[in-house]
Design a protein around this motif. Structure first.
Motif, PDB file in Angstrom:
ATOM      1  N   LYS A 117       0.832  -1.208   0.000  1.00 36.54           N
ATOM      2  CA  LYS A 117       0.000   0.000   0.000  1.00 36.54           C
ATOM      3  C   LYS A 117       0.863   1.252   0.000  1.00 36.54           C
ATOM      4  O   LYS A 117       1.900   1.313   0.651  1.00 36.54           O
ATOM      5  N   LYS A 118       0.383   2.229  -0.743  1.00 34.18           N
ATOM      6  CA  LYS A 118       1.035   3.543  -0.726  1.00 34.18           C
ATOM      7  C   LYS A 118      -0.020   4.598  -0.388  1.00 34.18           C
ATOM      8  O   LYS A 118      -1.220   4.382  -0.601  1.00 34.18           O
ATOM      9  N   TYR A 119       0.449   5.729   0.122  1.00 36.95           N
ATOM     10  CA  TYR A 119      -0.482   6.712   0.697  1.00 36.95           C
ATOM     11  C   TYR A 119      -0.294   8.121   0.133  1.00 36.95           C
ATOM     12  O   TYR A 119       0.777   8.471  -0.350  1.00 36.95           O
ATOM     13  N   LEU A 120      -1.368   8.901   0.255  1.00 34.92           N
ATOM     14  CA  LEU A 120      -1.315  10.324  -0.085  1.00 34.92           C
ATOM     15  C   LEU A 120      -1.350  11.136   1.214  1.00 34.92           C
ATOM     16  O   LEU A 120      -1.928  10.694   2.197  1.00 34.92           O
ATOM     17  N   LYS A 121      -0.814  12.335   1.140  1.00 33.38           N
ATOM     18  CA  LYS A 121      -0.885  13.207   2.320  1.00 33.38           C
ATOM     19  C   LYS A 121      -2.338  13.629   2.604  1.00 33.38           C
ATOM     20  O   LYS A 121      -2.642  14.124   3.680  1.00 33.38           O
ATOM     21  N   THR A 122      -3.207  13.462   1.623  1.00 32.91           N
ATOM     22  CA  THR A 122      -4.628  13.760   1.843  1.00 32.91           C
ATOM     23  C   THR A 122      -5.363  12.526   2.387  1.00 32.91           C
ATOM     24  O   THR A 122      -6.586  12.486   2.413  1.00 32.91           O
ATOM     25  N   HIS A 123      -4.588  11.512   2.802  1.00 32.85           N
ATOM     26  CA  HIS A 123      -5.104  10.360   3.559  1.00 32.85           C
ATOM     27  C   HIS A 123      -5.881   9.332   2.739  1.00 32.85           C
ATOM     28  O   HIS A 123      -6.822   8.715   3.234  1.00 32.85           O
ATOM     29  N   GLU A 124      -5.479   9.139   1.487  1.00 29.85           N
ATOM     30  CA  GLU A 124      -5.998   8.015   0.718  1.00 29.85           C
ATOM     31  C   GLU A 124      -4.875   6.977   0.581  1.00 29.85           C
ATOM     32  O   GLU A 124      -3.699   7.305   0.740  1.00 29.85           O
ATOM     33  N   TRP A 125      -5.270   5.742   0.270  1.00 26.87           N
ATOM     34  CA  TRP A 125      -4.270   4.712  -0.014  1.00 26.87           C
ATOM     35  C   TRP A 125      -4.561   4.082  -1.371  1.00 26.87           C
ATOM     36  O   TRP A 125      -5.688   4.169  -1.889  1.00 26.87           O
ATOM     37  N   ALA A 126      -3.541   3.442  -1.926  1.00 29.64           N
ATOM     38  CA  ALA A 126      -3.711   2.698  -3.179  1.00 29.64           C
ATOM     39  C   ALA A 126      -2.780   1.499  -3.131  1.00 29.64           C
ATOM     40  O   ALA A 126      -1.699   1.553  -2.547  1.00 29.64           O
ATOM     41  N   GLU A 127      -3.251   0.409  -3.728  1.00 33.65           N
ATOM     42  CA  GLU A 127      -2.416  -0.796  -3.791  1.00 33.65           C
ATOM     43  C   GLU A 127      -2.521  -1.333  -5.203  1.00 33.65           C
ATOM     44  O   GLU A 127      -3.613  -1.550  -5.720  1.00 33.65           O
ATOM     45  N   ILE A 167      -4.266  -2.802 -12.097  1.00 33.60           N
ATOM     46  CA  ILE A 167      -5.415  -2.350 -11.301  1.00 33.60           C
ATOM     47  C   ILE A 167      -4.971  -1.884  -9.917  1.00 33.60           C
ATOM     48  O   ILE A 167      -4.309  -2.618  -9.171  1.00 33.60           O
ATOM     49  N   ALA A 168      -5.356  -0.654  -9.592  1.00 30.48           N
ATOM     50  CA  ALA A 168      -5.080  -0.136  -8.246  1.00 30.48           C
ATOM     51  C   ALA A 168      -6.366  -0.121  -7.440  1.00 30.48           C
ATOM     52  O   ALA A 168      -7.382   0.416  -7.886  1.00 30.48           O
ATOM     53  N   THR A 169      -6.321  -0.751  -6.264  1.00 28.67           N
ATOM     54  CA  THR A 169      -7.450  -0.638  -5.338  1.00 28.67           C
ATOM     55  C   THR A 169      -7.186   0.592  -4.473  1.00 28.67           C
ATOM     56  O   THR A 169      -6.053   0.778  -4.004  1.00 28.67           O
ATOM     57  N   VAL A 170      -8.230   1.438  -4.303  1.00 21.26           N
ATOM     58  CA  VAL A 170      -8.025   2.673  -3.534  1.00 21.26           C
ATOM     59  C   VAL A 170      -9.081   2.831  -2.446  1.00 21.26           C
ATOM     60  O   VAL A 170     -10.196   2.299  -2.543  1.00 21.26           O
ATOM     61  N   GLY A 171      -8.709   3.569  -1.420  1.00 26.70           N
ATOM     62  CA  GLY A 171      -9.628   3.844  -0.317  1.00 26.70           C
ATOM     63  C   GLY A 171      -9.075   4.969   0.537  1.00 26.70           C
ATOM     64  O   GLY A 171      -8.122   5.636   0.142  1.00 26.70           O
ATOM     65  N   ILE A 172      -9.696   5.172   1.719  1.00 28.28           N
ATOM     66  CA  ILE A 172      -9.153   6.183   2.623  1.00 28.28           C
ATOM     67  C   ILE A 172      -8.406   5.466   3.750  1.00 28.28           C
ATOM     68  O   ILE A 172      -8.699   4.311   4.061  1.00 28.28           O
TER      69      ILE A 172
END
Lengths: 365, 123
Positions: free
Chosen positions: B2-12, B17-22
């Protein structure tokens, strides 16, 4: 500006509350979950720190006449020991604040006002004094306040009450001891459930707070402003700054029952009489939202035509429906009318529904 | 991973295909999630732009796309059980699957350690 803290601030921090700014105060938003706290109040009882509320005392020979001039409801018609809810209006009938008026005697009325409006209200009330023989004091820092709300509130509070709670009927108060502290105890609240509000000296707050949590055990939870808002919303109690403000009148807000037109004079009477005779142009209504959640400020449409705006909205934790309050032009105010609400740029169907959305265990007169 | 954004979302990322969420931190901050405004399948999203919103009892929060691409699938379970985000923000509470147009964008995201450090510092 530094935020004000209630005498229970350290208790909230200790309990791990999420704190937020509200009306110049640092207050608990939630301790665990808004929904859990909400349900606890609906099912058993919740304890709220509402020490941020303002208390303004009106004393003197003309107290009744003066308060009746500044509010729309009537304290002259109350007996000593009774309370009324009332808007306080400007001359143009828009609302300065909404408040509870506690009638101690013909010469002593205590007004309990919204935290964020306390200073404004005090200034306004002073400006209305004219030749009335009254003395007005802002006693807000002399009082802490705890609200204990829910269908089990009475049976739990009884354990530490020196007064017979069963004798305090809805919208009345008494002076007595709770947990050995002198309190004003009233059967009032802002949740739609039965319950009590207690006013007492600030240095007694921590002991009473802890005692209530202790005797409440599993049946009681401390509750924050988050659930206070969702509870009052379901019961369709007004939130000043959201549902009512200085652009709306009591009649537009559906508070006609709080306007006593038989009083010879009161601020806003002329405008309200005209609105009563000619009808209002906009009306506060309840809406069920068909997809998404409508929030304060979202616009209401009929096709492309803007016809109003939302004032409060959330997903009702009790009813599990997306509900909202908002003003619409009078011709759209009939129950069952379908309108559109702009939710994040998408126009979503909404239907005018009956209010209150939910009736809890609150007693009626 | 998993990798993250400073705006608090993640992606894997799995293949294209990337699965994304908060993030779990975001769900803690939001409190009870009561509605997820899911994106439309087929829609093209751009990294760093708002692509859906998550609503708590109190407020609506924008969710930013961690990567660019096309929405292939959304988590339909969130329609009836939005609280999945509270229970499992970085698992069953995923929001969408995005077919990524530029896998290199992943290099711009924070790894778990860097994200945790960012969260800690901003508290």
């Amino acid at each position: 500006m530094e935020l004000k803290k209630t005498p229970l601030w350290a208790e909230h921090k200790r309990l791990g509350a999420k704190m937020v700014e509200f009306g110049g105060w640092e207050m608990p938003l939630q301790y665990t979950s808004i929904i859990e706290e909400h349900k606890t109040v609906r099912e058993s009882a919740g304890i709220f720190d509402v020490s941020h509320m303002g208390e303004i005392l009106v004393e003197g020979h003309d107290a009744l006449r003066f308060v009746d001039k500044i509010i729309t409801n009537s304290v002259s018609k109350l007996k000593n020991g009774e309370i009324c809810y009332s808007p306080m209006c400007y001359e143009n009938a828009t609302i300065v604040d909404d408040l509870l008026a506690y009638r101690f005697s013909e010469s002593k009325i205590l007004l309990v006002v919204n935290a964020s409006n306390t200073d404004k209200d005090y200034e306004w009330i002073l400006s209305q004094k004219d030749n009335y023989n009254v003395n007005v004091k802002n006693l807000s820092s002399d009082y802490a306040q705890i609200a204990f709300q829910g269908p089990k509130a009475e049976q739990i509070l009884k354990k530490i009450s020196g007064v017979d709670l069963s004798k305090i009927s809805f919208y009345t108060f008494t002076l007595g001891q709770i947990n050995g502290i002198n309190c004003i105890v009233s059967r009032t609240g802002y949740t739609g459930e039965d319950g009590f509000e207690m006013y007492f000296q600030p240095d007694a707050a921590v002991a009473l707070w802890r005692k209530l949590i202790e005797i409440g055990g599993k049946e009681v939870k401390p509750c924050g402003l988050g659930s206070r808002d969702t509870l009052r919303f379901e019961a369709t109690y007004m939130l000043y700054g959201n549902d009512i403000d200085d652009t709306t009148t009591p009649l537009e807000a559906g508070l006609g029952w709080t306007v006593d037109f038989t009083k010879p004079v009161f601020n806003g009477k002329e405008v309200l009489l005209k609105q009563k005779e000619n009808g209002v142009s906009k009306r506060l209504r309840g809406f069920e939202i068909d997809g998404g959640i409508a929030r304060h400020g979202y616009e209401i449409f009929d096709g492309e035509k803007k016809i109003g705006h939302i004032t409060s909205g959330t997903k009702s934790p009790t009813l599990n429906r997306s509900l909202a309050l908002g003003y619409v032009e009078n011709e759209y105010s009939k129950i069952g009318t379908e309108v559109l609400v702009d939710v994040h740029g998408k126009k979503v169907k909404a239907t005018v529904v009956k209010t209150p959305f939910y009736r809890g265990s609150v007693k009626s007169k | 991973m998993k990798k993250y954004l400073k705006t608090h979302e993640w992606a894997e990322l799995d293949g294209k295909i990337a699965t994304v969420g908060i993030s779990n931190h975001a769900q803690e901050q939001l409190g009870d999630v009561v509605y997820v405004n899911l994106p439309e399948v087929g829609k093209t999203v751009k990294a760093g732009e708002v692509f859906c919103s998550v609503e708590s009892v109190k407020s609506a929060s924008d969710v930013y796309a961690p990567v660019s691409g096309k929405i292939k699938e959304v988590n339909k379970a969130l329609e009836s059980t939005p609280e999945l985000i509270n229970k499992s923000a970085e698992g069953d509470g995923w929001i969408a699957k995005i077919e990524v147009s530029n896998p290199k964008e992943f290099d711009n995201l924070l790894d778990k350690a860097a994200y945790d450090k960012f969260v800690k510092e901003s508290e």
